[in-house]
Design an enzyme around this catalytic site. Structure first.
Site, PDB file in Angstrom:
ATOM      1  N   LYS A 139     -11.677   4.647   1.484  1.00 47.28           N
ATOM      2  CA  LYS A 139     -10.547   3.888   0.947  1.00 47.28           C
ATOM      3  C   LYS A 139     -11.113   2.762   0.074  1.00 47.28           C
ATOM      4  CE  LYS A 139      -6.232   1.702   2.433  1.00 47.28           C
ATOM      5  NZ  LYS A 139      -5.410   1.302   3.599  1.00 47.28           N
ATOM      6  N   GLU A 186       0.840  -1.201   0.000  1.00 49.96           N
ATOM      7  CA  GLU A 186       0.000   0.000   0.000  1.00 49.96           C
ATOM      8  C   GLU A 186       0.876   1.252   0.000  1.00 49.96           C
ATOM      9  OE1 GLU A 186      -4.010  -0.434   2.316  1.00 49.96           O
ATOM     10  OE2 GLU A 186      -2.396  -1.285   3.548  1.00 49.96           O
TER      11      GLU A 186
END
Length: 126
Positions: free
Chosen positions: A101, A24
């Site tokens: 997200k 990420e």
């Protein structure tokens, strides 16, 4: 109540490298931010001058800067970073910040994950 009015920005997209996992942080992803600023717009309504309110274009640009800043593990921390910054604008008395997200590393089908926080100035702060 001296901050009964609201300015809301919905769907501000910004690239960041936040997350718990190495990939990420390495690859990054887009986050979507919604904010509501609670303030009085009476002065701006009377003057019809942007200097008497919060310039929402500048707020959107600041959100993009904050999301693109130093990586954090949690979207809770990102929401707090944004809220704290937006509270520094003099007329803003309270904020609600939602960080979405949509690319979160979840192993089942989902549309979105988000965190919403609300923060207010404490007495004595401007």
């Amino acid at each position: 109540m001296d901050f009964a009015d609201e300015i809301t920005l919905t769907g501000v997209r910004a690239f960041g490298r936040h997350g718990v996992y190495d990939e990420e942080r390495r690859e990054g992803q887009y986050f979507v931010i919604d904010v509501t600023l609670f303030l009085s717009t009476a002065a701006a309504a009377a003057s019809d001058d942007v200097v008497d309110t919060v310039h929402y274009g500048e707020v959107a640009e600041r959100i993009v800067e904050l999301v693109g800043g130093q990586p954090l593990n949690l979207i809770e921390a990102l929401a707090a970073r944004i809220a704290d910054d937006l509270l520094s604008h003099a007329p803003v008395r309270m904020v609600a910040v939602t960080v979405h997200k949509p690319g979160a590393p979840i192993t089942v089908p989902f549309e979105d994950v988000s965190v919403t926080i609300r923060r207010a100035k404490t007495e004595g702060t401007t």
